[in-house]
Design a protein around this motif. Structure first.
Motif, short mmCIF file in Angstrom:
data_model
loop_
_atom_site.label_atom_id
_atom_site.label_comp_id
_atom_site.label_asym_id
_atom_site.label_seq_id
_atom_site.Cartn_x
_atom_site.Cartn_y
_atom_site.Cartn_z
N UNK A 190 -13.75 42.42 94.59
CA UNK A 190 -14.92 43.31 94.65
C UNK A 190 -16.23 42.51 94.76
N UNK A 191 -16.15 41.19 94.62
CA UNK A 191 -17.39 40.38 94.57
C UNK A 191 -18.27 40.59 95.81
N UNK A 192 -17.67 40.59 97.01
CA UNK A 192 -18.45 40.68 98.24
C UNK A 192 -19.09 42.04 98.46
N UNK A 193 -18.69 43.03 97.67
CA UNK A 193 -19.20 44.40 97.85
C UNK A 193 -20.11 44.79 96.69
N UNK A 194 -19.56 44.75 95.47
CA UNK A 194 -20.36 45.17 94.30
C UNK A 194 -21.44 44.13 93.98
N UNK A 195 -21.11 42.85 94.20
CA UNK A 195 -22.05 41.78 93.82
C UNK A 195 -22.50 41.00 95.06
N UNK A 196 -22.70 41.72 96.15
CA UNK A 196 -23.06 41.02 97.40
C UNK A 196 -24.36 40.23 97.22
N UNK A 212 -22.40 37.21 93.68
CA UNK A 212 -21.13 36.51 93.43
C UNK A 212 -20.27 36.45 94.68
N UNK A 213 -20.67 37.09 95.77
CA UNK A 213 -19.84 37.11 96.98
C UNK A 213 -20.63 37.59 98.17
N UNK A 214 -19.93 37.62 99.32
CA UNK A 214 -20.52 38.10 100.58
C UNK A 214 -19.47 38.96 101.26
N UNK A 215 -19.89 40.10 101.81
CA UNK A 215 -18.87 40.92 102.47
C UNK A 215 -18.33 40.23 103.73
N UNK A 216 -19.08 39.30 104.30
CA UNK A 216 -18.59 38.56 105.47
C UNK A 216 -17.54 37.51 105.08
N UNK A 217 -17.38 37.23 103.79
CA UNK A 217 -16.36 36.29 103.30
C UNK A 217 -15.54 36.98 102.22
N UNK A 262 -3.87 30.61 88.02
CA UNK A 262 -4.57 29.38 88.43
C UNK A 262 -4.90 29.43 89.91
N UNK A 263 -5.90 28.62 90.29
CA UNK A 263 -6.27 28.48 91.72
C UNK A 263 -6.59 29.80 92.39
N UNK A 264 -7.26 30.67 91.68
CA UNK A 264 -7.77 31.89 92.31
C UNK A 264 -9.07 31.48 93.00
N UNK A 265 -9.20 31.87 94.26
CA UNK A 265 -10.39 31.40 94.99
C UNK A 265 -11.15 32.54 95.62
N UNK A 266 -12.47 32.45 95.52
CA UNK A 266 -13.34 33.45 96.16
C UNK A 266 -14.58 32.73 96.65
N UNK A 267 -15.19 33.32 97.66
CA UNK A 267 -16.41 32.75 98.24
C UNK A 267 -17.59 33.07 97.34
N UNK A 268 -18.41 32.05 97.09
CA UNK A 268 -19.63 32.27 96.32
C UNK A 268 -20.82 31.88 97.17
N UNK A 269 -21.79 32.77 97.31
CA UNK A 269 -22.94 32.42 98.14
C UNK A 269 -23.73 31.23 97.58
N UNK A 270 -23.72 31.08 96.28
CA UNK A 270 -24.45 29.97 95.63
C UNK A 270 -23.71 29.68 94.34
#
Ligand code: FES
Ligand code: CO
Length: 353
Positions: A185-191, A194-199, A217-225
């Protein structure tokens, strides 16, 4: 009900000072009170049913007495006094904690053992007071769940600790835990935060399921910063643990080019089957923002989550496919599926007392 046999956070430790505090846990009204401290050390905290055994008045309206023979809680109605630990120890004949030790209207009366408040176990951990309503039945409660959940970074002197909350939320505790475990949900709720909808793509990593919880372990998500000073976005690896049905810990360790380690524990008090109160215990190593900035960031992120989690129907988590409302999943939901199996194995029902 297994929930009664587990430890739950009920309030921040610093809120229990000279005056008694009323809280509710699983629908049960409690009074918390602290014995006066000694030589700078804080006194112990007690959690009792918020009901005087004499005529049922709320003990939380009473006051704490620092009596010569130990700390007592005085009922607001007829002034009966109930002993804490120190009063119990200092009695001529040892008495149980919670026992009535003085009836002002009949000062020569020696109250029998039946004249006793209902006493629950209470401990302080991670800046919170934890209470257990029932002793655990060891055939149903795994050994690791007979203690409040561990959160090592909270007691590491090299790390900085900040408690955020309380957040009173109009949904069940499991919905909130699942939201915390949900990277997608990071790219949508926290665009932009914590995330980007394009990633939006995530990696769910490796999930280990045990009787006493989960580790992913090793859960990965895109962070804008990813950290203060980062100039561009990147994939960040997280580790999640679920050490308790209503607690989860996220940890991000410093990596090449990223000097900050963070650990965030979500601790939740289940108030009812459809409402709960949450705290985030945050610990950080290398984050340069001050405590108020960290709190403001966490408050802002939670304000983004709140309308979504409060909109979810039903408020309790549909576990399995048998309920009236089933939910469907994608491969990105591996952690939430494992979490639902953990609750099902334990037999968490979220009934109220
Ligand atoms: Fe508490 Fe009477 S109701 S002393
Ligand atoms: Co969120």
């Amino acid at each position: 009900m297994i929930e009664k046999q587990l430890w739950h956070p009920v309030t921040a430790s610093h809120r229990v000072r000279e005056a008694p505090v009323a809280v509710e846990l699983l629908g049960k009204p409690l009074v918390l009170w602290r014995e006066p401290g000694h030589e700078g050390a804080p006194g112990v905290v007690h959690a009792w049913a918020d009901r005087c055994p004499h005529r049922g008045a709320s003990l939380s309206l009473g006051r704490v007495l620092n009596h010569l023979h130990g700390a007592r809680l005085e009922c607001p109605y007829h002034g009966w006094q109930f002993g804490g630990d120190t009063a119990a120890q200092q009695a001529v004949v040892p008495v149980a904690v919670g026992r009535c030790v003085h009836v002002p209207a009949a000062p020569l009366f020696e109250p029998p053992a039946s004249h006793c408040a209902t006493v629950f176990e209470a401990v302080e951990r991670h800046g919170l007071v934890w209470v257990r309503l029932q002793r655990p039945d060891r055939t149903h409660v795994p050994a690791a769940l007979t203690e409040p959940p561990a959160f090592e970074p909270w007691s590491d002197p090299l790390w900085r600790q900040v408690l955020c909350g309380p957040y009173e939320v109009n949904t069940s505790a499991p919905r909130l835990v699942e939201n915390f475990l949900d990277l997608s949900h990071f790219g949508f709720v926290h665009e932009g935060w914590l995330g980007e909808r394009s990633h939006a793509q995530v990696e769910t990593g490796r999930v280990e399921e045990g009787a006493d919880g989960l580790v992913a372990r090793d859960c990965k998500a895109w962070q804008p910063r990813a950290y203060a000073g980062a100039s561009e976005g990147s994939f960040i690896a997280y580790r999640y643990t679920v050490p308790h049905p209503f607690a989860a810990v996220l940890r991000k360790d410093a990596a090449e080019g990223d000097p900050v380690s963070n650990a965030i524990a979500l601790f939740i008090r289940p108030d009812s089957a459809a409402s709960c109160t949450a705290w985030f215990a945050m610990a950080t190593l290398g984050d340069l923002s001050d405590d108020e900035e960290l709190r403001a960031f966490q408050d802002a992120v939670f304000a983004q989550d709140r309308p979504i989690v409060e909109s979810q129907v039903p408020k309790t988590l549909p576990i399995g496919q048998d309920g009236p409302i089933a939910e469907v999943h994608s491969p990105a939901d591996r952690m939430s599926s494992a979490y639902r199996r953990f609750l099902a194995r334990l037999g968490v029902s979220l009934g109220v007392c």
